[in-house]
Scaffold this active site. Structure first.
Site, PDB file in Angstrom:
ATOM      1  N   HIS A   1      42.295   5.612  58.209  1.00 46.00           N
ATOM      2  CA  HIS A   1      41.143   5.147  57.856  1.00 46.00           C
ATOM      3  C   HIS A   1      40.736   3.953  58.477  1.00 46.00           C
ATOM      4  O   HIS A   1      40.204   2.859  58.014  1.00 46.00           O
ATOM      5  CB  HIS A   1      41.602   4.469  56.269  1.00 46.00           C
ATOM      6  CG  HIS A   1      41.998   5.703  55.254  1.00 46.00           C
ATOM      7  ND1 HIS A   1      40.968   6.459  54.875  1.00 46.00           N
ATOM      8  CD2 HIS A   1      42.836   5.968  54.766  1.00 46.00           C
ATOM      9  CE1 HIS A   1      41.231   6.998  53.845  1.00 46.00           C
ATOM     10  NE2 HIS A   1      42.564   6.843  53.893  1.00 46.00           N
TER      11      HIS A   1
ATOM     12  N   ARG B   1      50.079   6.402  62.245  1.00 50.30           N
ATOM     13  CA  ARG B   1      49.646   7.366  61.080  1.00 50.30           C
ATOM     14  C   ARG B   1      48.312   8.164  61.844  1.00 50.30           C
ATOM     15  O   ARG B   1      47.085   7.531  61.931  1.00 50.30           O
ATOM     16  CB  ARG B   1      49.130   6.663  59.925  1.00 50.30           C
ATOM     17  CG  ARG B   1      48.552   7.902  58.813  1.00 50.30           C
ATOM     18  CD  ARG B   1      48.625   7.292  57.400  1.00 50.30           C
ATOM     19  NE  ARG B   1      47.482   6.275  57.260  1.00 50.30           N
ATOM     20  CZ  ARG B   1      47.035   5.860  56.076  1.00 50.30           C
ATOM     21  NH1 ARG B   1      47.605   6.366  54.980  1.00 50.30           N
ATOM     22  NH2 ARG B   1      46.024   5.155  55.756  1.00 50.30           N
TER      23      ARG B   1
ATOM     24  N   ASP C   1      52.686  12.528  72.955  1.00 47.74           N
ATOM     25  CA  ASP C   1      52.789  12.242  74.512  1.00 47.74           C
ATOM     26  C   ASP C   1      52.208  10.919  74.893  1.00 47.74           C
ATOM     27  O   ASP C   1      52.559  10.551  75.827  1.00 47.74           O
ATOM     28  CB  ASP C   1      51.693  13.502  75.044  1.00 47.74           C
ATOM     29  CG  ASP C   1      52.262  14.837  74.925  1.00 47.74           C
ATOM     30  OD1 ASP C   1      53.405  14.886  74.636  1.00 47.74           O
ATOM     31  OD2 ASP C   1      51.367  15.727  75.296  1.00 47.74           O
TER      32      ASP C   1
ATOM     33  N   GLN D   1      53.360  12.069  53.941  1.00 42.50           N
ATOM     34  CA  GLN D   1      52.845  11.550  52.726  1.00 42.50           C
ATOM     35  C   GLN D   1      52.668  12.394  51.517  1.00 42.50           C
ATOM     36  O   GLN D   1      52.136  13.473  51.863  1.00 42.50           O
ATOM     37  CB  GLN D   1      51.451  10.819  52.888  1.00 42.50           C
ATOM     38  CG  GLN D   1      51.547   9.552  53.985  1.00 42.50           C
ATOM     39  CD  GLN D   1      50.207   8.812  53.846  1.00 42.50           C
ATOM     40  OE1 GLN D   1      49.833   8.132  55.103  1.00 42.50           O
ATOM     41  NE2 GLN D   1      49.332   9.172  53.247  1.00 42.50           N
TER      42      GLN D   1
ATOM     43  N   GLU E   1      50.503  12.479  47.981  1.00 39.46           N
ATOM     44  CA  GLU E   1      49.624  11.373  47.533  1.00 39.46           C
ATOM     45  C   GLU E   1      48.697  12.323  46.508  1.00 39.46           C
ATOM     46  O   GLU E   1      47.409  11.782  46.337  1.00 39.46           O
ATOM     47  CB  GLU E   1      48.757  10.835  48.554  1.00 39.46           C
ATOM     48  CG  GLU E   1      48.411  11.635  49.870  1.00 39.46           C
ATOM     49  CD  GLU E   1      47.547  11.019  50.966  1.00 39.46           C
ATOM     50  OE1 GLU E   1      47.119   9.907  50.790  1.00 39.46           O
ATOM     51  OE2 GLU E   1      47.767  11.708  52.137  1.00 39.46           O
TER      52      GLU E   1
ATOM     53  N   ALA F   1      47.400   4.683  46.273  1.00 38.04           N
ATOM     54  CA  ALA F   1      46.094   4.707  46.118  1.00 38.04           C
ATOM     55  C   ALA F   1      45.633   6.185  45.955  1.00 38.04           C
ATOM     56  O   ALA F   1      44.698   6.444  44.924  1.00 38.04           O
ATOM     57  CB  ALA F   1      45.052   4.131  47.532  1.00 38.04           C
ATOM     58  N   ASP F   2      45.732   7.017  46.708  1.00 37.90           N
ATOM     59  CA  ASP F   2      45.237   8.542  46.636  1.00 37.90           C
ATOM     60  C   ASP F   2      46.035   9.128  45.151  1.00 37.90           C
ATOM     61  O   ASP F   2      45.341   9.922  44.578  1.00 37.90           O
ATOM     62  CB  ASP F   2      45.455   9.238  47.864  1.00 37.90           C
ATOM     63  CG  ASP F   2      44.438   8.993  48.834  1.00 37.90           C
ATOM     64  OD1 ASP F   2      43.141   9.087  48.477  1.00 37.90           O
ATOM     65  OD2 ASP F   2      44.695   8.677  49.797  1.00 37.90           O
TER      66      ASP F   2
END
Length: 272
Positions: free
Chosen positions: A47, A79, A93, A155, A157, A182-183
């Protein structure tokens, strides 16, 4: 050999890891925050406008941070924007050792993530040459020992993912499961209100379910009074704030102090 992953070892020892969520994609900010003394710092590319080249700079900044006296070095948790084999390879990597992969819906997607972080014959991660993760090829043991220091978090969600929570958490190679407040709240009909009492009960139950599977549960909490409750219900990696919210609330409070004639609606942290 790869750098020891203190975050992963802390989770394996059952020691709660207290972290900070960072959505400001600037190495200068990353270095500042990494010096605060948190156990881990989430560097977000889902995000935020962060891309892989910029994440290299953020990882370098975290590694260079001078941590407060008495604190262990802060560990970076990256993330990626999606659970994608190619992107996972790129983030590994450049030196990310702990990944938090969003929107994992079932055991099959969790297994694909595990394969993406492991070299053949145990996975499908491509063999890079002189990459940052292996000290540009100087670490000849990297390919043999990398999996030992890689920490894979996924996650959960959505409503569907919650149904499959035990199946996801039980996948070999998954080190922890983050409950996305949140989700998950939106999926369950509480959009923008993850602090609703019903949601707190659901999240508490999910944390306990992950712990019962022998894996580390995680959560992001923006209400300080809620942190200990989450730890009590089994959470082992807990982000207790977000850099953007800290900056926003501090700036708003300062502006209101010297410009009280302006009536500004109180900002909500419920989305996080």
């Amino acid at each position: 050999m790869p750098t020891p992953n203190l975050f992963k070892r802390g989770l394996q020892a059952g020691q709660p890891q207290i972290g900070l969520w960072s959505t400001l994609p600037a190495p200068y900010v990353s270095e500042l925050l990494a010096g605060s003394g948190f156990d881990w710092l989430l560097l977000d590319a889902e995000h935020t406008p962060t891309d892989v080249p910029q994440m290299v700079q953020q990882l370098q900044a975290v590694a260079a941070a001078q941590v407060r006296t008495g604190c262990a070095p802060t560990q970076a948790v990256v993330r990626p924007p999606v659970n994608d084999t190619v992107l996972i390879k790129r983030y590994l990597d450049i030196g990310a050792q702990t990944l938090l992969l969003p929107f994992v819906q079932n055991a099959e997607q969790a297994k694909a993530a595990v394969e993406a972080v492991r070299y053949a014959p145990h996975g499908v991660r491509g063999m890079g040459g002189s990459m940052r993760a292996s000290n540009f090829g100087r670490d000849g043991d990297y390919v043999h020992q990398a999996a030992d220091e890689i920490c894979l978090l996924v996650q959960v969600e959505t409503r569907d993912a919650l149904v499959h929570l035990e199946e996801i958490a039980s996948v070999d190679g998954i080190d922890g499961v983050f409950i996305g407040p949140a989700d998950l709240s939106a999926s369950l009909g509480y959009a923008g209100n993850s602090s609703h009492p019903d949601m707190q009960l659901i999240i508490n139950d999910a944390l306990q379910r992950v712990r019962q599977c022998g894996k580390a549960p995680g959560i992001l909490v923006t209400q300080p009074e809620r942190v200990q409750s989450c730890i009590h219900h089994g959470a082992l990696f807990v982000a207790v704030g977000m850099d953007m919210l800290l900056l926003r609330s501090g700036a708003d409070a300062l502006a209101a102090r010297f410009k009280p004639q302006q009536i500004v609606p109180a900002a909500s942290a419920a989305m996080y």
